[in-house]
Scaffold this active site. Structure first.
Site, PDB file in Angstrom:
ATOM      1  N   THR A   1       1.067  -1.094   0.009  1.00  0.00           N
ATOM      2  CA  THR A   1       0.051   0.152   0.058  1.00  0.00           C
ATOM      3  C   THR A   1       0.816   1.097   0.174  1.00  0.00           C
ATOM      4  O   THR A   1       1.485   1.480   1.127  1.00  0.00           O
ATOM      5  CB  THR A   1      -1.136  -0.143   1.152  1.00  0.00           C
ATOM      6  OG1 THR A   1      -1.901  -1.029   1.211  1.00  0.00           O
ATOM      7  CG2 THR A   1      -1.663   1.223   1.256  1.00  0.00           C
TER       8      THR A   1
ATOM      9  N   LYS B   1      -7.359   1.320  -2.994  1.00  0.00           N
ATOM     10  CA  LYS B   1      -6.830   0.958  -1.688  1.00  0.00           C
ATOM     11  C   LYS B   1      -7.174   2.286  -0.656  1.00  0.00           C
ATOM     12  O   LYS B   1      -7.444   1.937   0.561  1.00  0.00           O
ATOM     13  CB  LYS B   1      -5.491   0.413  -1.495  1.00  0.00           C
ATOM     14  CG  LYS B   1      -4.813  -0.228  -0.289  1.00  0.00           C
ATOM     15  CD  LYS B   1      -5.687  -1.392   0.280  1.00  0.00           C
ATOM     16  CE  LYS B   1      -5.225  -1.789   1.516  1.00  0.00           C
ATOM     17  NZ  LYS B   1      -4.063  -2.397   1.598  1.00  0.00           N
TER      18      LYS B   1
ATOM     19  N   LYS C   1       0.384   5.128   8.464  1.00  0.00           N
ATOM     20  CA  LYS C   1       1.195   5.419   7.188  1.00  0.00           C
ATOM     21  C   LYS C   1       0.334   5.438   5.970  1.00  0.00           C
ATOM     22  O   LYS C   1       0.175   6.420   5.041  1.00  0.00           O
ATOM     23  CB  LYS C   1       2.225   4.267   7.009  1.00  0.00           C
ATOM     24  CG  LYS C   1       2.777   4.596   5.643  1.00  0.00           C
ATOM     25  CD  LYS C   1       2.630   3.908   4.550  1.00  0.00           C
ATOM     26  CE  LYS C   1       2.672   2.119   4.581  1.00  0.00           C
ATOM     27  NZ  LYS C   1       2.087   1.418   3.484  1.00  0.00           N
TER      28      LYS C   1
END
Length: 301
Positions: free
Chosen positions: A95, A170, A238
């Site tokens: 990701t 995502k 993150k």
């Protein structure tokens, strides 16, 4: 064409994904930054553990990445370039930002290799069971060639559009996860404060309209007060920073993202950054403990 597949990044997700590729007869070799991890799994599966990303790429026509950060993806893509064949496909299941995906694709295009950004959702359970949801960006022809690899790792595989579209999808998922885990944490803290039988509650509400994967699979963590790493706080932190940056380009600040980032900051400062994100319950539970009588606070602790 036989698909000889290499795998890079053998963390909590990557190990299960690599095992499923092996079961499908597609896995040729492994590489991991900590070499002993790759060597141990390679011995278990009967495949090779490469000395470098370039060496792994030289023996494969597809390489799957599953690493932690944007810088890792670009570093590994650069390290693979000398060994990659023309026409090879790099599938990145990490990701990262859509910009990083586009940069990686541009670098691979210089040698005639393809790049698919293919982030996944479904947790360690989905990685283990081969039931991940996979969101893919990149060329349609490369997506079609990689279908056997995707089928080994996931149950729902969707081509979202050009390079970067998988990462945008995502990011959407990560915003949803933030809102859901916030709601589950608050609801479970409320239920606990009301003295409800929490195991029975999970069983009942898990079949109701308000249920979700996170409720069914992570509310039990909150009951036990144990948060084994499924999706670590610092990793979702993150990801949400990526979401924040993407939203900022539209001149928008997303309240769910901002609130969750603040909660994660507090959890990381308290030493909970490597726990599953369901540890957000610690903060929600504390809200009710503040107004509880002294004997009730003692019982909660």
């Amino acid at each position: 064409m036989t698909l000889a597949t290499g795998f890079i990044g053998l963390g909590a997700m990557g190990r299960g994904m690599a095992r499923n590729l092996h079961e499908a007869g597609l896995l040729r070799g492994l590489w991991n930054r900590t070499a002993s991890v790759a060597q141990e799994l390679a011995a278990e599966l009967g495949v090779s553990a490469a000395d470098s990303p370039s060496a792994l790429a030289a023996g494969c026509n597809i390489v799957v990445l599953c690493v932690s950060a944007d810088s890792d993806v670009l570093e590994i893509v650069g390290a693979m370039l000398p060994g990659l064949r023309r026409g090879a496909i790099v599938i990145d299941c990490s990701t990262v930002s859509a910009d990083t995906a586009r940069t990686a694709a541009e670098r691979l295009a210089t040698i005639g290799a393809e790049f698919l950004d293919a982030p996944v959702s479904g947790g360690v359970e989905g990685a283990r069971d081969g039931t991940l949801a996979i969101m893919v960006g990149g060329a349609t022809e490369a997506f079609e060639r990689a279908q056997p690899v995707f089928a080994a790792m996931g149950r729902t595989v969707t081509h979202m559009g050009p390079t970067g579209a998988g990462q945008a999808a995502k990011a959407t998922n990560q915003i949803m996860c933030a809102g859901i885990i916030q709601a589950v944490g608050e609801a479970m803290a409320f239920a606990k404060a009301e003295g409800l039988p929490l195991e029975k509650l999970i069983d009942t509400l898990g079949k109701g309209a308000g249920s979700s994967w996170y409720f069914v699979n992570r509310a039990p963590n909150m009951v036990r007060g144990s948060y084994p790493a499924g999706f670590r706080v610092h990793l979702h932190q993150k990801d949400l920073r990526i979401c924040r940056d993407m939203a900022a380009r539209h001149g928008v600040e997303l309240s769910v993202v901002e609130a969750t980032l603040e909660h994660y900051r507090q959890l990381v400062e308290r030493g909970h950054g490597d726990e599953d994100i369901s540890t957000i319950f610690r903060l929600k539970d504390a809200l009710f403990a503040q107004d509880a009588p002294a004997d009730e606070v003692s019982r909660r602790r």
